[in-house]
Design a protein around this motif. Structure first.
Motif, PDB file in Angstrom:
ATOM      1  N   GLY A  81       0.799  -1.224   0.000  1.00 50.11           N
ATOM      2  CA  GLY A  81       0.000   0.000   0.000  1.00 50.11           C
ATOM      3  C   GLY A  81       0.825   1.263   0.000  1.00 50.11           C
ATOM      4  N   GLY A  82       2.156   1.139  -0.010  1.00 48.54           N
ATOM      5  CA  GLY A  82       3.026   2.315  -0.073  1.00 48.54           C
ATOM      6  C   GLY A  82       3.066   3.118   1.210  1.00 48.54           C
ATOM      7  N   ALA A  83       2.882   2.429   2.375  1.00 48.76           N
ATOM      8  CA  ALA A  83       2.831   3.150   3.643  1.00 48.76           C
ATOM      9  C   ALA A  83       4.189   3.273   4.313  1.00 48.76           C
ATOM     10  CB  ALA A  83       1.858   2.445   4.596  1.00 48.76           C
ATOM     11  N   VAL A  84       5.128   2.390   4.020  1.00 45.07           N
ATOM     12  CA  VAL A  84       6.354   2.288   4.808  1.00 45.07           C
ATOM     13  C   VAL A  84       7.227   3.537   4.668  1.00 45.07           C
ATOM     14  CG1 VAL A  84       8.455   0.966   5.192  1.00 45.07           C
ATOM     15  CG2 VAL A  84       6.313  -0.226   4.696  1.00 45.07           C
ATOM     16  N   PRO A 144       6.647   6.656   3.381  1.00 46.76           N
ATOM     17  CA  PRO A 144       6.087   7.911   3.899  1.00 46.76           C
ATOM     18  C   PRO A 144       6.079   7.958   5.427  1.00 46.76           C
ATOM     19  CG  PRO A 144       4.744   7.080   2.107  1.00 46.76           C
ATOM     20  CD  PRO A 144       5.744   6.011   2.414  1.00 46.76           C
ATOM     21  N   TYR A 145       5.765   6.850   6.081  1.00 51.16           N
ATOM     22  CA  TYR A 145       5.749   6.843   7.544  1.00 51.16           C
ATOM     23  C   TYR A 145       7.141   7.122   8.106  1.00 51.16           C
ATOM     24  CZ  TYR A 145       5.307   5.222  12.349  1.00 51.16           C
ATOM     25  OH  TYR A 145       5.344   5.148  13.723  1.00 51.16           O
ATOM     26  N   ILE A 146       8.151   6.456   7.544  1.00 53.59           N
ATOM     27  CA  ILE A 146       9.527   6.643   8.025  1.00 53.59           C
ATOM     28  C   ILE A 146       9.987   8.088   7.815  1.00 53.59           C
ATOM     29  CG2 ILE A 146      11.931   6.017   7.575  1.00 53.59           C
ATOM     30  CD1 ILE A 146      10.958   3.162   7.025  1.00 53.59           C
ATOM     31  N   GLU A 147       9.715   8.628   6.640  1.00 52.55           N
ATOM     32  CA  GLU A 147      10.157   9.987   6.351  1.00 52.55           C
ATOM     33  C   GLU A 147       9.450  11.009   7.236  1.00 52.55           C
ATOM     34  OE1 GLU A 147      12.678  11.026   4.453  1.00 52.55           O
ATOM     35  OE2 GLU A 147      13.086   8.869   4.306  1.00 52.55           O
TER      36      GLU A 147
END
Length: 883
Positions: free
Chosen positions: A643-646, A648-651
């Motif tokens: 889902g492309g969450a990793v 963006p969350y880390i940044e």
């Protein structure tokens, strides 16, 4: 129902390695051809029947439940007419599997079979068709010319089923002597004064799958296709086809084709509504009062004078109201009874004086952790008020199946608990849940490559390079890279490349769920066939967890968790070595040293955050509390990754550390309440529900339906329907269509495996506790972790003080003699346990074989299945010498 042809004999992939299509594919094909009804008659089992029944119901067709049963070594087709017939069919299938765990002379399991006498005793409510062209009870003697024996067997069937419920089955597989066989069977039918009925003996939903069906036969017979021609069907006549085609195929016997519709009209039984299952306590009139009293008595204990008491009381009242509406009070009381049974078993296993007695018998996991009723009754150890857990994923007024309550237990306790559950409720009323091993790329490559006669070495090379989670393009590219593009274009390799995607996801054989059980008030064999499991003395139903849920079965998950075993062994060892009694429920959850270890990714052997991907992520996300750890546990999963969450969350975590005033971007303001805790991205399953409700106006039931469509045998057609509803609902609430489409793409991307927040909170707590033990009691923790991973060595354990040794049955570690190493430094050194274990005497009992034994240990696995991160030799020392 019209007079057109109805298919009464069809096999799905649950006729293991014989059928080549999923039940949903057969149902869709039948609907496309205009069938008003269709039967599923897999070999000796009802494994796919519930799945098939729901698929047909969704398409507006009648699903006919049946089985092709092996009777005295030959086949009969049995169709369920009514509830009594279904009960008898379940009992017949159960009888057929009674001896399947015994082996034949060549070491293979016995095939299911029943006797004619058993069939005669259980004939009520069943319609009997005389069997297939090759192995049918009457067709075998008819083809051999022994019409007297065929008529004798037919009269015996006539005595059991009567003229109303016996039909002579005709088939046209386009083999030699088809017409001769059908004329002989028609003469027998005339003498018995019973009708003939036509069937297609369907084995796939489309002619293109005929090649795969042939290959499956070769796999089942452990031989290449070249050697199995007599056993294969040889053409595509076993594919589902149109009514007009079947009527033309049986133009010599038009009444046999017309009889199919008359048989279908007789069928009254609907598997989706007529089971009549009840779980213990479901009909207790006082269940609502008992559950309310139990929870009310513990509310004051759990929230004494706390600020959350008012909120907890309101949450409890709401949950109890929903539970009353759904009639589930008995469901929760039954789980509480099981937990009390687990306490009794834990007392016997642990003893009174053990430090393990301070610990609960098990822990909750999954979405049930979000329930305050589960928290108050001891089924969960996570406070849903303090952790702000959403209930809707677990319990809402629109659910159509019983909710799941998963319980984790230490392995030694679980081994004793499962037989005790059988004893408490009766072995006829309790059984394990089935699971199905399905084809993935590597298994399909190995099986089908062997069937195609490809070189074994090349097949294995291609299988090993296949990406387990890859798609068709990855598979094809990998095969070409491994064997060369020119060879990959050869006919046999092309056949493998074409067949593997068709086999992908189809069931190969039945296995056992790791801990799921079903319990009933009546014998289970009256509602689902039961067969012996691999564990002696235990049985399993023929349905997996999804079919059990569709059937309304109460499924109890009693799961064994290796890290719980490791943690309990660790606290025992601390008490023995250091004379300290550790209560993990009282450890500080703000321990600086523990969070420093997590942030530096010093988590080898720790629960859930030990993988390479987690370690890389930990150094960047730098969790600071249990809430952060809850997100971390759920973040590195296929759902958030796809889902492309990793990233963006880390940044965004990095930006917040650098600039506390940084504003989290949201695609729409309505998403902020749902995604605030995860910095604007979808990490938890619960957030799919919240996003759907907040943006598109979905009800709780609609949102749960979307989640199921994503996670449970995902259907592109179902997802397309939900996408349209989601986008239109969002647009109707003033959301820009482009934004609605982008949000749904994030939701769609989350369709891989993901955690509900409650589950992640439970696992995050255990991850913290195991890290705390690793930091402060590293020698004991590493020893316990290896034992929980079924350590390969039987060696001496030397305690951290350098005192007397004790046999622990596993390799262990201690500080070097002289001591004085601070716990923090020791935790870092413990990530290289090879040196310290040897100094501690680990492996001494292996004498001169210690180097080889250590090499073997390095190939062992930690709890959770990940490899130990230890140095490895290129080859085993002394590989040419005996151990």
């Amino acid at each position: 129902m019209g007079a057109g042809y109805v298919e009464l004999h069809a096999h799905s992939a649950y006729s293991f390695l014989d059928g080549a299509s999923a039940p949903e594919e057969l149902a869709a094909a039948a609907s496309m051809h205009g069938y008003p009804a269709v039967a599923l008659t897999d070999h000796d089992g009802l494994w796919g029947s519930m799945e098939f029944a729901h698929a047909c119901k969704g398409l507006g067709m009648k699903a006919i439940t049946g089985v092709e049963l092996t009777v005295a070594g030959r086949h009969l087709t049995l169709l369920v007419e009514n509830r009594a017939g279904y009960r008898n069919l379940c009992r017949l299938v159960t009888l057929g599997h009674e001896e399947t765990r015994r082996q034949t002379a060549d070491g293979r399991p016995q095939n299911p079979t029943v006797s004619l006498e058993q069939l005669e005793r259980h004939a009520e409510g069943l319609i009997c068709l005389s069997g297939c062209a090759r192995d049918g009870m009457l067709s075998v003697p008819a083809v051999s010319g022994d019409l007297a024996q065929a008529e004798s067997l037919g009269r015996r069937l006539l005595g059991a089923f009567g003229r109303d419920r016996l039909r002579i089955e005709l088939q046209r597989p386009f083999w030699r002597r088809d017409r001769e066989r059908n004329r002989a069977l028609a003469r027998i039918a005339q003498r018995l004064e019973v009708p003939c009925v036509a069937t297609g003996n369907v084995h796939c939903h489309h002619p293109s799958r005929a090649r795969l069906q042939d290959a499956f036969v070769a796999v089942r017979l452990h031989s290449p296709l070249d050697q199995t021609e007599p056993d294969r069907r040889g053409n595509a006549s076993s594919a589902m086809t149109s009514q007009a085609e079947m009527e033309w195929r049986f133009r010599d016997h038009p009444e046999a084709a017309a009889e199919t519709a008359r048989v279908a009209e007789r069928i009254e039984f609907d598997l989706t509504t007529d089971l009549g299952y009840r779980y213990p306590g479901a009909e207790d009139p006082g269940a609502d009062r008992k559950l309310a009293e139990l929870c009310g008595a513990r509310l004051a204990d759990r929230y004494p004078g706390r600020s959350e008491e008012t909120e907890a009381a309101a949450r409890l009242d709401e949950e109890l109201r929903v539970i009353r509406v759904l009639g589930l009070s008995g469901f929760f009381l039954l789980h509480h009874e099981l937990l009390e049974l687990a306490r009794e078993v834990a007392h016997e296993v642990r003893g009174d004086s053990s430090v393990r007695a301070l610990m609960p018998p098990g822990r909750g996991r999954g979405s049930s952790v979000s329930s305050i009723v589960c928290y108050l009754t001891g089924l969960s150890h996570i406070d849903p008020i303090r952790n702000k857990l959403l209930l809707g994923r677990f319990l809402n007024e629109e659910i159509t199946a019983l909710p799941d309550i998963d319980l984790d237990f230490p392995r030694d306790l679980r081994e004793k608990l499962i037989p005790r559950v059988h004893d408490r409720f009766g072995r006829e009323r309790a059984a394990l849940v089935a699971a199905f091993s399905t084809y993935r790329w590597r298994g399909a490559i190995r099986d089908l490559g062997k069937a195609l006669g490809l070189p074994a070495g090349d097949v294995e090379r291609v299988a090993r390079t296949a990406d387990v989670y890859g798609d068709l393009e990855d598979f094809m590219g990998g095969a070409a890279d491994t064997i060369g593009a020119r060879r990959a274009r050869s006919p046999r390799w092309q056949a493998l490349i074409e067949l593997c995607p068709e086999a992908y996801g189809l069931p190969r054989h039945v296995s056992q769920h790791p801990g799921g059980m079903v319990i009933a008030t009546e014998p289970l064999i009256d509602v689902c066939p039961v067969q012996p499991s691999a564990m002696e003395g235990r049985n399993l139903v023929q349905w997996d967890k999804d079919s059990c849920a569709d059937a309304g079965f109460l499924k109890i998950d009693l799961l064994g968790l290796g890290m719980l075993s490791a943690v309990e062994r660790c606290v025992e060892e601390i008490a023995r070595v250091r004379d300290q009694r550790i209560d993990l429920s009282r450890v500080p959850y703000d321990d600086t040293a523990t969070y420093e270890a997590i942030q530096m990714a010093e988590t080898t052997g720790v629960f859930q955050i030990e993988s390479r991907a987690q370690m890389q992520s930990l150094r960047r996300t730098r969790p600071e509390n249990l809430d952060d750890l809850t997100v971390q546990v759920a973040l590195v999963r296929p759902g958030p990754i796809q889902g492309g969450a990793v990233h963006p969350y880390i940044e965004r975590r990095k930006r917040l550390r650098e600039d506390p005033g940084f504003e989290i971007p949201y695609l729409h303001p309505a998403l902020e309440p749902a995604l605030k805790d995860t910095l604007g991205v979808i990490v938890f399953q619960d957030q799919v529900l919240e996003v759907s409700t907040a943006l598109a106006g979905f009800s709780a039931g609609d949102a749960e339906g979307l989640r199921r469509a994503m996670s449970r045998k995902r259907s592109d057609a179902a997802m397309a329907v939900y996408q349209q509803r989601f986008v239109e609902g969002a647009v109707g609430r003033g959301v820009d269509r482009d934004i609605a489409e982008r949000v749904f793409e994030q939701v769609r991307g989350f369709s891989g495996f993901g955690f509900p927040k409650a589950h992640a909170a439970a696992f995050g707590l255990l991850a913290y506790q195991s890290t705390w033990l690793r930091v402060h009691y590293a020698p004991e923790f590493l020893c316990a972790a290896e034992r929980a991973a079924d350590g390969l060595l039987s060696t001496r354990f030397a305690d951290p003080r350098g005192t007397a040794a004790r046999d622990h049955g596993a390799a262990s570690a201690r500080q070097p003699r002289g001591g004085g190493v601070p716990g923090r430094a020791w935790a870092r050194r413990a990530s290289r346990p090879r040196i310290h274990r040897r100094r501690a005497g680990a492996g001494d009992r292996c004498a001169g074989r210690r180097a080889r034994a250590w090499w073997a240990l390095r190939r062992g696995r930690r709890p959770g299945g990940a490899l130990w991160c230890l140095p490895r030799h290129a080859r085993a020392p002394g590989l040419g010498r005996g151990m």
